[in-house]
Design an enzyme around this catalytic site. Structure first.
Site, short mmCIF file in Angstrom:
data_model
loop_
_atom_site.label_atom_id
_atom_site.label_comp_id
_atom_site.label_asym_id
_atom_site.label_seq_id
_atom_site.Cartn_x
_atom_site.Cartn_y
_atom_site.Cartn_z
N HIS A 147 0.86 -1.18 0.00
CA HIS A 147 0.00 0.00 0.00
C HIS A 147 0.89 1.23 0.00
CE1 HIS A 147 -3.84 -2.01 0.58
NE2 HIS A 147 -3.23 -2.82 1.42
N CYS A 189 -0.76 1.94 -5.13
CA CYS A 189 -1.45 3.17 -5.53
C CYS A 189 -0.41 4.26 -5.78
CB CYS A 189 -2.41 3.62 -4.44
SG CYS A 189 -3.73 2.45 -4.17
#
Lengths: 406, 539
Positions: A147, A189
């Site tokens: 992440h 991301c």
């Protein structure tokens, strides 16, 4: 941004001049890192294990793969299929298999350990299997998933690595001659922001999504209960599984990057070529197996004075030693000059100079000055202050006594 | 215990087959024992050795080179390594395999005798050892640092025949939260001569092993000087013990249990291929070495029919409830046990001590530790050593240690404290440097239960000292119980029972030896408290 373009402007010529060093690499290494803990991040471990199976299939041995798994998915009590990790709901391939070597696992997967691994700043006791043993002839594949956000990637939900940290780690690798060419891949991301600051040469970088974009998971397995793979990794793997079927494949990185389909990936993957000598044109020609496969070329070292040879290194070191010796002598000489001019006036002037123009040479001298000197200076100023105070006291007393008399 | 067991087995085998085993270098053996509740205990044992001189010259034949070199590098004379997961259900399954000696705490446990001139040098070697083993076994053994290392005084004794010139230092460490998975089995298999390709090791499949209700892998290396041998040997013994659920194992891989329960109903009948997913792929080391060994033994009554798929010698043991097979070909070997009703039951031995440990109290600051020790025997007291190592952030107050005795009928008993706690060996913790180490020499009277309680304080940690998954709490290393010799015939085998994992207290497990315990004075750093003067009170 401006900084990075400035850097590229200054670094690029350097790169181009260093380019004709070695056309071929002599070994392959892979650093495969998942940075997420907890069961719901199953897909990140599946991502990295898929890559692990691929590089093993294309010939890189376990001893040259550093696999970092921050949590245990295969033997997790929540796993309905003990001892397995699947990256597809069809459960055709068990990624954990029967022969797996995890080099860093659980709490060992930290930013510190990752950077120490890349730069080889490890204790002497650390075993070979936990070291990246690459050299100036090694092509290194670095794959990361987890992440992340704008210029950072979280490790274990408790710390993060920044884009600058990564750039400096790669920079140090280059200085320590720990890679020949490096392919950096990241699936998270805003992944493309992670390679903005890279500055060392011979790196091709690719990421799954641009600034302010999320990377998405591909699909879930209802019996596993969570998503099993991310989109970008899924399509990269699809290319590798269906097109790069043998270690002799002639497909290039250009082919791989052209296979990105934004409508399928749901984000804009990025590629950075500018650090590579020859830029995109040359980089595109590198084959996929240059990084995912394994070569065992041998480079015969001669006594030539080519850049990178041992002789040249020794000459460089000798020059450095000479340079520092000279500096040392100059410094000693300046110290002697200091002690000769024993008036405190000199120090005041010196301090003024430092304030006025902090030139590198004076600041260096200040840093290197022994502690004793600082206290010496202190005592002089203290004496001065003491004298002034005494003088002032005496004046007041005198004035008082005179005034009282009158 | 192990030695004794092996001696018994060897004598048994030698008398039956007329062979001696001294000449051979490698033995493997699989013991299968059906347990109540459609479970199956499979105990794998692999043993090989090397003469000390060839070991020192790094001339390895069956001894794994990777491990041998690490042991030499770290000056380790004797090594014991355990990987365990799951829970042994002593209520249903009775005594533990190898009497608990071959199993460790949940997670990873390591103890070793290191030859070094001083404590500090021994610790430096220990760090080298843990780092190297962490690379070899893909486990975070490098996390066994000074805070997790203990130096037990009375709980462990070397099992090897050590040269008197060696200056041995015992170091012990546990990683209670360490996961045991396929990556630990892979290097374990690579250390075997047949590497899982042939022999009983071909039955190993991570998917079955880590689906087991309970499993334990162990490695023991020790020097041994057998009486008839010209030279001392370095012996390595690897074991894997697991309890498989037969129903669960029979389902096809990648399919959910729910689906298979609906399709497969028959549970009693099983074959090796069904339970382990594959047959035994012939014998390991087919020629002279190890031939004629009773490789696979099965503990079922003699009247039960057992079929084999290829030719193999079957020997029924005189105890009436076990038989052994020796493999004679390199063909696949499978056992078939059809469904049938048998009157004879294989007797299960019951443990001689039950132990459980719980953290009591509430809140983030204070609490207590409670240990309940139950002696089921109606006639004999049980003597043992209780070894506890606590992390530095759990501070025990030893002066609050209380021992109460109640009968198994619930009636409180009066007993002087000195009769229960005979000795205390204690090393207090130092913040961020070392943990607490506590060894109690205890005796539980017949047919009674002893409860030990002491208060603890939980230290406030720095933000960076929390693990990334602090939400699930901390792991406390399990206590270790070593039963002392039981006197007088008939000699009862020693057992114990695991505690349920309550709160964040770990499981207990047992270390049992045959040797009577003779502990000397503690080393300099130790506080040796005599129970008479110790601040202990019974209530």
């Amino acid at each position: 941004m401006r900084l990075s373009s400035f850097l590229t402007a200054t670094v690029l010529p350097l790169v181009l001049s260093a380019a004709p060093a070695l056309a071929e690499h002599t070994s392959n290494w892979a650093v495969l890192v998942s940075t997420s803990r907890f069961w719901f991040n199953y897909r990140h471990l599946a991502n990295v294990l898929s890559l692990y199976r691929t590089v093993k299939r294309l010939g890189i041995p376990d001893s040259q793969i550093i696999l970092m798994l921050p949590d245990d998915m295969a033997c997790n009590p929540r796993n309905a299929f003990p001892g397995t990790v699947y990256s597809n709901a069809d459960r055709a391939v068990d990624l954990y298999g029967e022969n797996i070597e995890v080099d860093y696992r659980g709490y060992e997967v930290t930013v510190e350990n990752f950077i120490r691994l890349l730069t080889d700043r490890l204790d002497e006791d650390v075993p070979r299997s936990k070291r990246l043993g690459s050299d100036a002839g090694s092509n290194v594949l670095v794959y990361m998933t987890g992440h992340g956000g704008d210029r950072f990637l979280k490790f274990q939900d408790s710390e993060e690595i920044g884009a600058w940290d990564l750039a400096d780690a790669f920079g140090q690798m280059w200085e320590k001659k720990r890679y020949h060419e490096l392919l950096f891949m990241i699936d998270t991301c805003q992944a493309n922001t992670m390679y903005t600051y890279l500055y060392s040469p011979n790196i091709i970088a690719t990421g799954s999504s641009a600034l302010d974009q999320s990377s998405y998971s591909h699909h879930a397995d209802n019996d596993v209960g969570v998503a099993v793979i991310d989109r970008w990794t899924y399509y990269v793997l699809e290319f590798l599984e269906t097109q790069v079927t043998t270690p002799n494949s002639k497909l290039t990185l250009g082919d791989l990057f052209d296979s990105y389909d934004e409508t399928k990936i749901h984000s804009q993957p990025g590629v950075r070529w500018d650090l590579f000598p020859g830029g995109e044109q040359e980089g595109r020609l590198r084959t996929v197996v240059d990084f995912f496969g394994n070569v065992q070329n041998v480079e015969v070292e001669t006594n030539s004075t080519e850049p990178g040879s041992l002789k040249e290194d020794l000459a460089e070191i000798a020059k450095l030693v000479e340079k520092w010796r000279k500096r040392d002598q100059e410094y000693l000489a300046s110290l002697q000059a200091d002690s000769n001019n024993s008036s405190h006036h000199h120090h005041v002037v010196g301090a003024d100079q430092q304030k006025a123009q902090p030139s590198p040479s004076t600041s260096q001298k200040k840093a290197a000055a022994p502690v004793a000197k600082m206290t010496d200076e202190d005592s002089w100023t203290k004496r001065l202050v003491g004298l002034t105070v005494l003088g002032a006291g005496a004046t007041i007393w005198l004035a008082g006594s005179i005034l009282g008399k009158s | 215990m192990t030695l004794l067991l092996f001696a018994v087995l060897c004598v048994l085998l030698a008398s039956l087959s007329g062979r001696t085993h001294a000449a051979s270098d490698y033995h493997e053996r699989l013991d299968l024992q059906p347990l109540p509740g459609s479970s199956l205990l499979a105990s794998f044992n692999f043993r090989s050795n090397s003469s000390v001189s060839s070991f020192e010259k790094q001339h390895f034949r069956y001894f794994p080179r990777s491990l041998g070199q690490i042991l030499q590098h770290a000056h380790t004379k004797e090594l014991h390594l355990r990987f365990s997961t799951g829970r042994w259900d002593a209520e249903s399954w009775g005594t533990r395999p190898w009497n608990g000696y071959k199993e460790g705490a949940t997670g990873v446990e390591l103890w070793a005798w290191i030859d070094a001139p001083s404590e500090d040098e021994a610790f430096a070697k220990w760090v080298t050892l843990t780092q190297s083993l962490s690379g070899l076994f893909c486990a975070s053994l490098n996390f066994i640092d000074s805070t997790r290392t203990t130096r037990p005084v009375v709980s462990f004794e070397p099992v090897g025949d050590h040269a008197p010139s060696d200056q041995l230092h015992l170091l012990h460490g546990t990683l209670p939260g360490e996961v045991v998975c396929t990556e630990n089995l892979t290097p374990f298999l690579k250390m075997l001569p047949c590497k899982g390709k042939a022999g009983i090791s071909s039955l190993f499949d991570g998917h079955k092993l880590f689906d087991a209700s309970w499993q334990s892998m162990s490695i023991d290396v020790r020097p041994t000087c057998p009486p008839g041998e010209p030279e001392c040997l370095v012996e390595i013994e690897q074991t894997v013990d697991m309890v498989l659920d037969i129903d669960r194992s029979k389902r096809p891989r990648g399919m959910n249990l729910l689906k298979t329960l609906l399709t497969s109903m028959s549970s009693i009948w099983w074959t090796l291929t069904e339970v382990f997913g594959r047959p035994v792929k012939g014998q390991c080391l087919s020629d002279d070495e190890g031939a004629g060994d009773k490789v696979i033994c099965l503990k079922v009554p003699h009247e039960r029919n057992v079929f084999v798929t290829t030719e193999a010698f079957e020997v029924k043991n005189p105890d009436g409830v076990s038989r052994c097979f020796s493999l004679i070909s390199s063909n696949d070997f499978d056992l078939v046990l059809p469904e049938e009703e048998v009157q004879t039951k294989v007797p299960l031995e019951q443990p001689v001590l039950h132990a459980e440990r719980t953290i009591i109290g509430h809140g983030q600051e204070r609490g207590g530790m409670r240990v309940i020790l139950r002696n089921p025997s109606s006639s004999k007291a049980v003597d043992f050593i209780y070894f506890e190592s606590l992390p530095w952030f759990m501070r025990p107050y030893l002066h609050t240690l209380q021992a109460t005795v109640i009968g198994n009928d619930g009636v409180p008993r009066q007993a002087p404290v000195s009769a229960i706690i005979k000795d205390i060996f204690y090393r207090p913790a130092v913040d961020r440097q070392r943990g607490t180490q506590l060894e109690l020499v205890l005796s539980v009277p017949a047919d009674s239960t002893v409860t030990l309680i002491y208060d603890i304080e939980k230290t406030i940690l720095r933000y960076t000292e929390y693990p990334p998954d602090a939400n699930r709490g901390f792991n406390v290393a399990p206590a270790i119980i070593r039963l002392l010799d039981q006197e007088g015939p008939p000699r009862l085998p020693a057992h114990d029972q695991s505690a349920p994992p309550v709160a964040d207290a770990g499981l207990q497990h047992a270390i049992q030896r045959d040797h009577p315990d003779e502990h000397g004075d503690g080393a300099g750093v130790w506080k040796h408290l005599q129970s008479a003067s110790a601040p202990v009170c019974a209530c």
